[in-house]
Write an enzyme that holds these catalytic residues in place. Structure first.
Site, PDB file in Angstrom:
ATOM      1  N   TRP A 184      -3.634  -1.768  -1.402  1.00 59.02           N
ATOM      2  CA  TRP A 184      -3.714  -3.157  -2.410  1.00 59.02           C
ATOM      3  C   TRP A 184      -3.957  -4.294  -1.265  1.00 59.02           C
ATOM      4  CZ3 TRP A 184       0.156  -7.239  -2.743  1.00 59.02           C
ATOM      5  CH2 TRP A 184       0.034  -8.168  -3.760  1.00 59.02           C
ATOM      6  N   ARG A 213       1.427   1.569  -6.071  1.00 60.64           N
ATOM      7  CA  ARG A 213       1.512   0.763  -4.951  1.00 60.64           C
ATOM      8  C   ARG A 213       0.437   0.022  -4.310  1.00 60.64           C
ATOM      9  NH1 ARG A 213       6.333   1.412  -2.332  1.00 60.64           N
ATOM     10  NH2 ARG A 213       5.239   0.536  -0.265  1.00 60.64           N
ATOM     11  N   HIS A 271      10.469 -30.971 -27.196  1.00 60.72           N
ATOM     12  CA  HIS A 271      10.402 -31.857 -26.039  1.00 60.72           C
ATOM     13  C   HIS A 271       8.976 -31.812 -25.212  1.00 60.72           C
ATOM     14  CE1 HIS A 271      14.475 -32.832 -26.540  1.00 60.72           C
ATOM     15  NE2 HIS A 271      14.685 -31.658 -26.600  1.00 60.72           N
ATOM     16  N   LYS A 292       6.239  -8.950 -19.867  1.00 56.23           N
ATOM     17  CA  LYS A 292       5.375  -7.669 -19.990  1.00 56.23           C
ATOM     18  C   LYS A 292       3.846  -7.858 -20.657  1.00 56.23           C
ATOM     19  CE  LYS A 292       7.309  -5.701 -18.185  1.00 56.23           C
ATOM     20  NZ  LYS A 292       8.605  -5.889 -17.562  1.00 56.23           N
ATOM     21  N   ASN A 329       1.192   0.276   5.995  1.00 54.89           N
ATOM     22  CA  ASN A 329       1.741  -0.471   4.817  1.00 54.89           C
ATOM     23  C   ASN A 329       2.446  -1.602   5.434  1.00 54.89           C
ATOM     24  OD1 ASN A 329       2.706  -1.273   2.417  1.00 54.89           O
ATOM     25  ND2 ASN A 329       4.484   0.088   2.315  1.00 54.89           N
ATOM     26  N   GLY A 330       1.747  -2.907   5.238  1.00 48.11           N
ATOM     27  CA  GLY A 330       2.763  -4.047   5.505  1.00 48.11           C
ATOM     28  C   GLY A 330       1.874  -5.018   6.089  1.00 48.11           C
ATOM     29  N   GLU A 341       1.838  -9.417 -17.936  1.00 48.38           N
ATOM     30  CA  GLU A 341       1.153  -8.309 -16.834  1.00 48.38           C
ATOM     31  C   GLU A 341       0.248  -7.293 -17.069  1.00 48.38           C
ATOM     32  OE1 GLU A 341       5.534  -6.538 -16.341  1.00 48.38           O
ATOM     33  OE2 GLU A 341       4.304  -6.509 -14.830  1.00 48.38           O
ATOM     34  N   LYS A 363       3.545  -1.936  -7.620  1.00 48.92           N
ATOM     35  CA  LYS A 363       4.589  -1.536  -8.157  1.00 48.92           C
ATOM     36  C   LYS A 363       5.984  -1.951  -7.332  1.00 48.92           C
ATOM     37  CE  LYS A 363       7.931   0.440 -10.687  1.00 48.92           C
ATOM     38  NZ  LYS A 363       8.117  -0.078 -12.110  1.00 48.92           N
ATOM     39  N   CYS A 372       0.772  -1.335   0.074  1.00 51.65           N
ATOM     40  CA  CYS A 372      -0.062  -0.061   0.114  1.00 51.65           C
ATOM     41  C   CYS A 372       1.162   1.218   0.283  1.00 51.65           C
ATOM     42  CB  CYS A 372      -0.812   0.122   1.454  1.00 51.65           C
ATOM     43  SG  CYS A 372      -1.440  -1.568   1.599  1.00 51.65           S
ATOM     44  N   GLU A 393      11.558 -11.757 -20.582  1.00 51.09           N
ATOM     45  CA  GLU A 393      11.077 -10.493 -20.116  1.00 51.09           C
ATOM     46  C   GLU A 393      10.061 -10.237 -21.083  1.00 51.09           C
ATOM     47  OE1 GLU A 393      11.214  -8.861 -17.880  1.00 51.09           O
ATOM     48  OE2 GLU A 393      10.699  -6.720 -18.416  1.00 51.09           O
TER      49      GLU A 393
HETATM   50  C1  F6R Z   1       7.412  -6.553 -13.853  1.00 50.99           C
HETATM   51  C2  F6R Z   1       8.052  -5.980 -12.675  1.00 50.99           C
HETATM   52  C3  F6R Z   1       8.480  -6.965 -11.582  1.00 50.99           C
HETATM   53  C4  F6R Z   1       9.581  -6.475 -10.701  1.00 50.99           C
HETATM   54  C5  F6R Z   1       9.659  -7.438  -9.530  1.00 50.99           C
HETATM   55  C6  F6R Z   1      11.010  -6.731  -8.516  1.00 50.99           C
HETATM   56  O1  F6R Z   1       7.545  -5.665 -14.774  1.00 50.99           O
HETATM   57  O2  F6R Z   1       7.907  -4.702 -12.499  1.00 50.99           O
HETATM   58  O3  F6R Z   1       8.453  -8.075 -12.209  1.00 50.99           O
HETATM   59  O4  F6R Z   1      10.564  -6.494 -11.634  1.00 50.99           O
HETATM   60  O5  F6R Z   1       8.488  -7.179  -8.622  1.00 50.99           O
HETATM   61  O6  F6R Z   1      10.967  -5.512  -8.269  1.00 50.99           O
HETATM   62  P1  F6R Z   1      12.074  -4.531  -7.920  1.00 50.99           P
HETATM   63  O7  F6R Z   1      12.973  -4.516  -9.059  1.00 50.99           O
HETATM   64  O8  F6R Z   1      11.551  -3.334  -7.293  1.00 50.99           O
HETATM   65  O9  F6R Z   1      12.941  -5.478  -6.921  1.00 50.99           O
END
Ligand code: F6R
Length: 612
Positions: free
Chosen positions: A75, A27, A506, A487, A101-102, A490, A607, A2, A483
């Protein structure tokens, strides 16, 4: 996870709190709420479901005239998203109001403790425990004061928290405390601010305090005092932050994600910084570190940051000559890894606050390993825990899906591999100087790759209704595929998987049928013909393919059509992830836009993942 904001000063609190929440929406965004101590001394709470803009448009805010307030964007972790579960929460007597937050891990135990002492919880959240515990300690011994009641309550909590506490009994004070969740304090003239991260309050101040674990801050409009949980005073240093607040805004782009994709040339240039300023020696702030004492290395991170590790493992093996393992922090922390003082552990994190990465870092330190972290957010928890820190200078990354942080991470890791090679006397390895020129050329090449945006938009238009999508490649191309696939899933919610191209036959090739979409990546001449035949195999089974390549692939003897090829600028396969990921980012972005989804705030994601 959050976001929290706080303000105490002379301005009306509501606009500051709402601005902060809007910036922290990445967040969490299933509900939002705020509490303001009005000039009449009445404490008013307003909450709303959904986005911060719902709260912003709530007419009840008009009656909030006070200059002291706390706010929260949620969140959901414990307790479903609902107005009742949204913060702030108060104790049964409505004396103490808290945002948090937590996660409180000993919730059940504390809930029974409170029930035994006559308290009833009215929400499903763990947060509601906190104001009630504070009330419990305050009512037991009100002479010791509210700060003492807060510190007693904090000592009972297990788990993670960044909290703010206000009360009508405290006319001009916000109490803030932290353990394992981020919070910063911004200092103004006759006013002070609180936030989960710097950009949320960067337009008001450049002067920040970083609260550490097990610290409490007591804010009035013109003072900030710090204590440990036993209420011993602590002296802390103010830090000046140089980030440009304008850089945290959209600058005319439709979404933060698109803005951040297009910022990559600048972000990479800033990240390279002065690393190659001198001809004789690569410049990184790692003085005194002798790499010859290590016999192996680990790269540990989560999600996209972990993919940056996978993409650079080969550079470390080739140039730094270390056995290099890449691990997910969530796995590493629980699997008793074979590490000691001869192991170099590199942690990667955009936010610097990811709970699993922090736990893995602490584990590595407990085993005596040397830790270097690659982080984007200055002053974040990981930077404070690591032996050495290298910053990616990507600037604030607001969109939930990481783009510019990834390309900067790959760039910086590549520079680090070269630095280690030089430190170990290995700079005469074949390809060393070429790698340096390739890194220096990255900003321009990424710029050219961005020019493909319109043609990629066309491909997205042809594919956005698909249910599944596969990404295939080998070696670094496979890392790029992972990667690209992440993307797409998500932000567009299309099911997608990345496979090492040679693994398809396989088992997975059974999934290929008429109309299945497959994206291939080829940036390495050594395995170019191999991946090309794998792509040909899926085309003959009815797949539609898109091939991203910087090789002169000859498709004349295959069933692959020339117009399915996206040509990106040439470079060494070692740094190709930085360039080849760009069309994949754009593909995911345009696909999500065709599906009319919120690309910046995808569902179920946040995020920075500050809980396990
Ligand atoms: C995907 C994404 C996440 C972060 C992951 C680690 O687009 O952003 O997979 O890469 O949660 O986050 P950080 O880099 O902040 O430790």
């Amino acid at each position: 996870m959050c976001g929290i904001v706080g303000y105490i000063g002379t301005k009306k609190a509501v606009p500051v709190l709402i601005n902060g929440l809007l910036s922290l929406e990445y967040r969490g965004y299933d509900s939002a709420g705020l509490a303001v101590l009005n000039h009449s001394s009445a404490l008013k709470i307003v909450k709303d479901m959904g986005r911060v803009k719902n709260l912003q448009n709530n007419p009840e805010l008009d009656s909030l005239d006070g200059s002291l307030g706390i706010a929260h964007t949620r969140w959901a972790t414990r307790g479903a998203p609902s107005k009742n579960n949204s913060h702030p929460h108060t104790d049964n007597s409505e004396t103490f109001t808290v945002v948090h937050n937590g996660i409180i891990e000993n919730y059940d135990e504390l809930k029974s403790f409170l029930a035994d002492n006559g308290y009833t919880l009215h929400t499903e959240t763990d947060t509601e425990i906190i104001p009630n515990l504070i009330h419990y300690y305050y009512s037991k011994n009100s002479e010791s004061g509210i700060l003492s009641a807060v510190s007693n309550a904090l000592k009972k909590l297990e788990g993670s928290f960044a909290i703010e506490v206000i009360s009508p009994l405290l006319k001009d004070t916000i109490i803030v405390a932290k353990k394992d969740s981020p919070v910063v304090i911004g200092v103004g003239e006759g006013e002070n601010y609180v936030a989960s991260d710097i950009p949320a309050i960067l337009s008001y101040t450049r002067k920040f305090y970083f609260l550490e674990d097990f610290e409490i801050a007591e804010l009035t409009s013109d003072s900030v005092k710090f204590y440990d949980f036993d209420l011993n005073s602590i002296n802390k240093e103010i830090k000046d932050i140089e980030w440009d607040a304008v850089a945290s805004e959209k600058n005319g782009y439709d979404d933060y994600m698109l803005k951040e994709i297009f910022e990559q040339p600048t972000a990479i240039r800033e990240t390279i910084g002065t690393a190659f300023a001198s001809d004789d020696k690569i410049n990184l702030p790692l003085d005194g570190l002798d790499f010859s004492k290590f016999n192996k290395m680990y790269i540990i991170a989560c999600g996209t940051a972990m993919h940056a590790g996978l993409a650079t493992k080969y550079i470390f093996e080739k140039f730094a000559k270390f056995q290099c393992e890449v691990d997910m922090a969530s796995e590493f922390r629980y699997r008793d890894p074979l590490i000691d003082e001869h192991t170099l552990c590199i942690f990667i994190s955009q936010s610097g606050e990811t709970a699993d990465t922090i736990a893995a870092l602490k584990l590595a330190k407990d085993h005596g390993s040397t830790t270097i972290s690659i982080v984007n957010v200055i002053g974040s928890s990981i930077t404070r825990l690591s032996d050495y820190v290298l910053y990616t200078h990507a600037g604030p990354e607001i969109a939930v899906a990481s783009t510019k942080a990834y390309t900067c991470q790959v760039t910086l890791l590549s520079i680090l591999a070269m630095y280690i090679a030089e430190n170990k006397g290995l700079s005469n390895i074949d390809g060393f100087n070429e790698l340096k020129s390739d890194i220096i050329a990255l900003p321009e090449k990424v710029k050219s790759a961005l020019e493909l945006s319109d043609s990629i938009k066309e491909l997205a238009k042809q594919n956005y209704t698909k249910k599944d999508m596969f990404y295939i490649g080998r070696i670094t191309d496979y890392a790029i595929c992972m990667e690209g696939s992440l993307k797409l899933k998500e932000i567009s919610y299309i099911h997608s998987e990345a496979y090492a191209a040679g693994e398809l036959k396989h088992g997975t090739i059974a999934l290929i049928e008429d109309g299945t979409s497959v994206i291939g990546v080829i940036t390495n001449p050594q395995i170019s013909s191999k991946t090309l035949s794998n792509l040909d195999e899926v085309v003959t089974r009815g797949a539609n393919i898109i091939l991203v390549t910087n090789q002169d692939v000859d498709v004349s003897s295959t069933n692959i059509e020339e117009n399915s090829i996206i040509r990106i600028p040439k470079c060494s396969p070692l740094v190709s992830p930085v360039i080849a990921v760009v069309p994949l980012q754009l593909f995911a972005y345009h696909t999500a836009k065709f599906k009319e989804l919120d690309v910046d705030k995808p569902r179920n994601l946040a995020k920075s993942v500050t809980v396990e």
